[in-house]
Design a protein around this motif. Structure first.
Motif, PDB file in Angstrom:
ATOM      1  N   ILE A   1       0.578   8.782  -7.138  1.00  0.00           N
ATOM      2  CA  ILE A   1       0.884   7.672  -6.402  1.00  0.00           C
ATOM      3  C   ILE A   1       0.424   6.456  -7.202  1.00  0.00           C
ATOM      4  CG2 ILE A   1      -1.539   7.291  -4.961  1.00  0.00           C
ATOM      5  CD1 ILE A   1       0.503   7.348  -2.469  1.00  0.00           C
ATOM      6  N   LYS A   2       1.340   5.583  -6.943  1.00  0.00           N
ATOM      7  CA  LYS A   2       1.018   4.324  -7.451  1.00  0.00           C
ATOM      8  C   LYS A   2       0.325   3.191  -6.637  1.00  0.00           C
ATOM      9  CE  LYS A   2       4.071   5.029 -10.943  1.00  0.00           C
ATOM     10  NZ  LYS A   2       4.541   6.481 -10.584  1.00  0.00           N
ATOM     11  N   LEU A   3      -0.363   2.319  -7.318  1.00  0.00           N
ATOM     12  CA  LEU A   3      -1.122   1.140  -6.929  1.00  0.00           C
ATOM     13  C   LEU A   3      -0.300  -0.044  -6.453  1.00  0.00           C
ATOM     14  CD1 LEU A   3      -3.617  -0.542  -6.115  1.00  0.00           C
ATOM     15  CD2 LEU A   3      -3.698  -1.229  -8.553  1.00  0.00           C
ATOM     16  N   ASN A   4      -0.397  -0.401  -5.143  1.00  0.00           N
ATOM     17  CA  ASN A   4       0.622  -1.482  -4.612  1.00  0.00           C
ATOM     18  C   ASN A   4      -0.421  -2.374  -3.506  1.00  0.00           C
ATOM     19  OD1 ASN A   4       2.264  -3.195  -3.090  1.00  0.00           O
ATOM     20  ND2 ASN A   4       3.818  -1.545  -2.731  1.00  0.00           N
ATOM     21  N   GLU A   5      -0.573  -3.601  -3.788  1.00  0.00           N
ATOM     22  CA  GLU A   5      -1.520  -4.336  -2.877  1.00  0.00           C
ATOM     23  C   GLU A   5      -0.638  -5.189  -1.992  1.00  0.00           C
ATOM     24  OE1 GLU A   5      -3.718  -7.188  -5.582  1.00  0.00           O
ATOM     25  OE2 GLU A   5      -5.120  -5.523  -6.241  1.00  0.00           O
ATOM     26  N   TYR A   6       0.627  -5.247  -2.032  1.00  0.00           N
ATOM     27  CA  TYR A   6       1.466  -6.140  -1.014  1.00  0.00           C
ATOM     28  C   TYR A   6       1.872  -5.072   0.106  1.00  0.00           C
ATOM     29  CZ  TYR A   6       4.807  -9.013   0.795  1.00  0.00           C
ATOM     30  OH  TYR A   6       5.637  -9.732   1.775  1.00  0.00           O
ATOM     31  N   ASP A   7       2.870  -4.168  -0.101  1.00  0.00           N
ATOM     32  CA  ASP A   7       3.441  -3.433   0.860  1.00  0.00           C
ATOM     33  C   ASP A   7       3.327  -1.984   0.451  1.00  0.00           C
ATOM     34  OD1 ASP A   7       5.511  -3.565  -1.328  1.00  0.00           O
ATOM     35  OD2 ASP A   7       7.066  -4.199  -0.130  1.00  0.00           O
ATOM     36  N   PRO A   8       2.180  -1.469   0.426  1.00  0.00           N
ATOM     37  CA  PRO A   8       2.213   0.133   0.100  1.00  0.00           C
ATOM     38  C   PRO A   8       2.610   0.976   1.416  1.00  0.00           C
ATOM     39  CG  PRO A   8      -0.062  -0.613   0.773  1.00  0.00           C
ATOM     40  CD  PRO A   8       1.000  -2.048   0.678  1.00  0.00           C
ATOM     41  N   ASP A   9       2.589   2.274   0.994  1.00  0.00           N
ATOM     42  CA  ASP A   9       3.127   3.151   2.048  1.00  0.00           C
ATOM     43  C   ASP A   9       1.979   3.582   2.790  1.00  0.00           C
ATOM     44  OD1 ASP A   9       6.018   3.599   1.417  1.00  0.00           O
ATOM     45  OD2 ASP A   9       5.301   4.385  -0.392  1.00  0.00           O
ATOM     46  N   VAL A  10       0.803   3.506   2.148  1.00  0.00           N
ATOM     47  CA  VAL A  10      -0.716   3.864   2.875  1.00  0.00           C
ATOM     48  C   VAL A  10      -1.688   3.115   2.216  1.00  0.00           C
ATOM     49  CG1 VAL A  10      -0.774   5.881   1.158  1.00  0.00           C
ATOM     50  CG2 VAL A  10      -2.252   6.070   3.148  1.00  0.00           C
ATOM     51  N   VAL A  11      -2.603   2.563   3.342  1.00  0.00           N
ATOM     52  CA  VAL A  11      -3.763   1.966   2.963  1.00  0.00           C
ATOM     53  C   VAL A  11      -4.876   3.146   3.179  1.00  0.00           C
ATOM     54  CG1 VAL A  11      -5.508   0.045   3.652  1.00  0.00           C
ATOM     55  CG2 VAL A  11      -3.083  -0.131   3.309  1.00  0.00           C
ATOM     56  N   ILE A  12      -5.802   2.983   2.269  1.00  0.00           N
ATOM     57  CA  ILE A  12      -7.211   4.101   2.365  1.00  0.00           C
ATOM     58  C   ILE A  12      -8.226   3.307   2.298  1.00  0.00           C
ATOM     59  CG2 ILE A  12      -8.186   6.153   1.489  1.00  0.00           C
ATOM     60  CD1 ILE A  12      -5.309   6.932   0.390  1.00  0.00           C
ATOM     61  N   VAL A  13      -9.110   3.527   3.244  1.00  0.00           N
ATOM     62  CA  VAL A  13     -10.241   2.725   3.254  1.00  0.00           C
ATOM     63  C   VAL A  13     -11.687   3.506   3.191  1.00  0.00           C
ATOM     64  CG1 VAL A  13     -11.687   0.818   4.320  1.00  0.00           C
ATOM     65  CG2 VAL A  13      -9.164   0.674   4.504  1.00  0.00           C
ATOM     66  N   GLY A  14     -12.530   3.243   2.278  1.00  0.00           N
ATOM     67  CA  GLY A  14     -13.623   4.009   2.437  1.00  0.00           C
ATOM     68  C   GLY A  14     -14.899   3.029   1.937  1.00  0.00           C
ATOM     69  N   LEU A  15     -15.845   3.795   1.611  1.00  0.00           N
ATOM     70  CA  LEU A  15     -17.143   2.852   1.452  1.00  0.00           C
ATOM     71  C   LEU A  15     -16.977   2.166   0.155  1.00  0.00           C
ATOM     72  CD1 LEU A  15     -20.066   2.030   2.163  1.00  0.00           C
ATOM     73  CD2 LEU A  15     -20.974   3.912   1.175  1.00  0.00           C
ATOM     74  N   ASP A  16     -17.268   0.810   0.084  1.00  0.00           N
ATOM     75  CA  ASP A  16     -16.900  -0.108  -1.219  1.00  0.00           C
ATOM     76  C   ASP A  16     -18.352  -0.903  -1.211  1.00  0.00           C
ATOM     77  OD1 ASP A  16     -16.314  -2.000  -2.996  1.00  0.00           O
ATOM     78  OD2 ASP A  16     -14.239  -1.858  -2.624  1.00  0.00           O
ATOM     79  N   TYR A  17     -19.046  -0.490  -2.244  1.00  0.00           N
ATOM     80  CA  TYR A  17     -20.546  -1.477  -2.261  1.00  0.00           C
ATOM     81  C   TYR A  17     -20.188  -3.153  -2.790  1.00  0.00           C
ATOM     82  CZ  TYR A  17     -22.872   3.105  -2.427  1.00  0.00           C
ATOM     83  OH  TYR A  17     -23.049   4.104  -2.200  1.00  0.00           O
ATOM     84  N   ASP A  18     -18.792  -3.267  -3.081  1.00  0.00           N
ATOM     85  CA  ASP A  18     -18.382  -4.737  -3.436  1.00  0.00           C
ATOM     86  C   ASP A  18     -17.341  -5.047  -2.751  1.00  0.00           C
ATOM     87  OD1 ASP A  18     -20.253  -5.117  -5.512  1.00  0.00           O
ATOM     88  OD2 ASP A  18     -19.332  -3.462  -6.756  1.00  0.00           O
ATOM     89  N   VAL A  19     -17.163  -4.937  -1.460  1.00  0.00           N
ATOM     90  CA  VAL A  19     -16.259  -5.250  -0.314  1.00  0.00           C
ATOM     91  C   VAL A  19     -16.275  -6.550  -0.633  1.00  0.00           C
ATOM     92  CG1 VAL A  19     -17.395  -4.917   1.565  1.00  0.00           C
ATOM     93  CG2 VAL A  19     -15.025  -4.485   1.639  1.00  0.00           C
ATOM     94  N   THR A  20     -14.902  -7.072  -0.226  1.00  0.00           N
ATOM     95  CA  THR A  20     -14.764  -8.639  -0.167  1.00  0.00           C
ATOM     96  C   THR A  20     -13.998  -9.069   0.921  1.00  0.00           C
ATOM     97  OG1 THR A  20     -12.978  -8.637  -1.696  1.00  0.00           O
ATOM     98  CG2 THR A  20     -15.160  -8.752  -2.495  1.00  0.00           C
ATOM     99  N   TYR A  21     -13.854 -10.264   1.401  1.00  0.00           N
ATOM    100  CA  TYR A  21     -12.977 -10.539   2.510  1.00  0.00           C
ATOM    101  C   TYR A  21     -11.582 -10.396   1.725  1.00  0.00           C
ATOM    102  CZ  TYR A  21     -10.381 -13.847   5.691  1.00  0.00           C
ATOM    103  OH  TYR A  21      -9.336 -14.089   6.529  1.00  0.00           O
ATOM    104  N   HIS A  22     -11.305 -10.607   0.516  1.00  0.00           N
ATOM    105  CA  HIS A  22      -9.938 -10.599   0.083  1.00  0.00           C
ATOM    106  C   HIS A  22      -9.528  -9.083  -0.067  1.00  0.00           C
ATOM    107  CE1 HIS A  22      -6.373 -11.219  -2.694  1.00  0.00           C
ATOM    108  NE2 HIS A  22      -6.792 -10.430  -3.362  1.00  0.00           N
ATOM    109  N   LYS A  23     -10.426  -8.131  -0.134  1.00  0.00           N
ATOM    110  CA  LYS A  23      -9.958  -6.762   0.053  1.00  0.00           C
ATOM    111  C   LYS A  23      -9.484  -6.400   1.448  1.00  0.00           C
ATOM    112  CE  LYS A  23     -12.758  -4.932  -3.714  1.00  0.00           C
ATOM    113  NZ  LYS A  23     -13.719  -4.222  -4.360  1.00  0.00           N
ATOM    114  N   PHE A  24     -10.495  -6.798   2.453  1.00  0.00           N
ATOM    115  CA  PHE A  24      -9.887  -6.733   3.784  1.00  0.00           C
ATOM    116  C   PHE A  24      -8.836  -7.523   4.076  1.00  0.00           C
ATOM    117  CE2 PHE A  24     -14.756  -6.434   4.535  1.00  0.00           C
ATOM    118  CZ  PHE A  24     -14.654  -5.238   4.756  1.00  0.00           C
TER     119      PHE A  24
END
Length: 258
Positions: free
Chosen positions: A110-133
């Motif tokens: 599956i391809k990476l897409n930050e704008y209009d992906p088919d699916v968003v998957i969220v897990g534990l991220d030690y460097d999570v930021t407001y931008h990622k959210f």
């Protein structure tokens, strides 16, 4: 009943962060001596199965191989492969998470897409930021399917109960007003995936863990017997309040006869 397959949690059951649980090594040694199959069902998506196995073997002297490790990363990858089929390379995803999750998801093709992906998957991220959210929230608002790896609000380690993946996912749930589709424990998909991948009979399997709300509920929902060990999250007072009790309870794993 003598169980033929053990499904074993990690954090709070085999170790607490970097701190060893000595009874855990003895427990697994006994399984090996009696040639009983076992797999580690962890909600930790930050590491690959090989990294999980190396940590168990090198830092805790617990015998483990990569093919004995089952993670929500693997189960989620299988889920999206089933969903998109052979067409998966024409679909896209945005992932909040560590290498263990990203390598499993993008290993599907599956391809990476930050704008209009088919699916968003969220897990534990030690460097999570407001931008990622922000990226995740906007993508879900645009119509992306929202998958959460697991609902663990906390993880037991040597410092105490630190924030888990569920804490990260809940922020995205709040910002989107949507509940994630969860894959990891306590959802039965984790055990169903393990049964399919490892080919064992779940009627003779035992789910072993320290957290009633994840490990034990996973076993209950999947129709598997459960063993709660009081070395991690859940306490005796917690269990007094639940209507459906674990099949078995022990103070520590050296009290269990395999």
């Amino acid at each position: 009943m003598k169980y033929q397959t053990y499904l074993i949690d990690l954090d709070g059951t085999m170790y607490r962060g970097k701190a060893k649980i000595p009874e855990a090594r003895v427990f697994v040694d006994n399984l090996n001596q009696k040639e009983i199959d076992y797999y580690f069902l962890t909600n930790n998506t930050t590491k690959t199965p090989q990294q999980v196995a190396d940590n168990l073997t090198n830092n805790h002297q617990i015998t483990a191989k990569a093919d004995q490790v089952v993670t929500p990363s693997l189960a989620t990858a299988a889920y999206i492969k089933d969903m998109f089929g052979e067409d998966i390379s024409n679909h896209s995803a945005y992932v909040i998470g560590e290498y263990g999750l990203k390598s499993a998801i993008f290993g599907t093709g599956i391809k990476l897409n930050e704008y209009d992906p088919d699916v968003v998957i969220v897990g534990l991220d030690y460097d999570v930021t407001y931008h990622k959210f922000e990226l995740a929230t906007l993508a879900i608002k645009r119509g992306a399917l929202f998958i959460g790896t697991n609902a663990d609000t906390n993880l037991p380690n040597e410092r105490g109960l630190v924030p888990g993946a569920g804490s990260v996912i809940s922020l995205v749930e709040t910002s989107t007003q949507q509940r994630a589709h969860y894959i990891g424990k306590p959802e039965p998909e984790m055990i169903d995936f393990a049964v399919e991948a490892k080919k064992f009979d779940k009627s003779s399997a035992l789910m072993v863990g320290d957290n009633y709300n994840t490990d034990i509920k996973c076993g209950i929902s999947a129709g598997v017997d459960t063993l709660l060990v009081y070395t991690g999250v859940s306490t005796h007072d917690d269990i007094k309040k639940v209507s459906v009790k674990p099949t078995h309870e022990v103070e520590s794993l050296d009290k269990w006869d395999v």
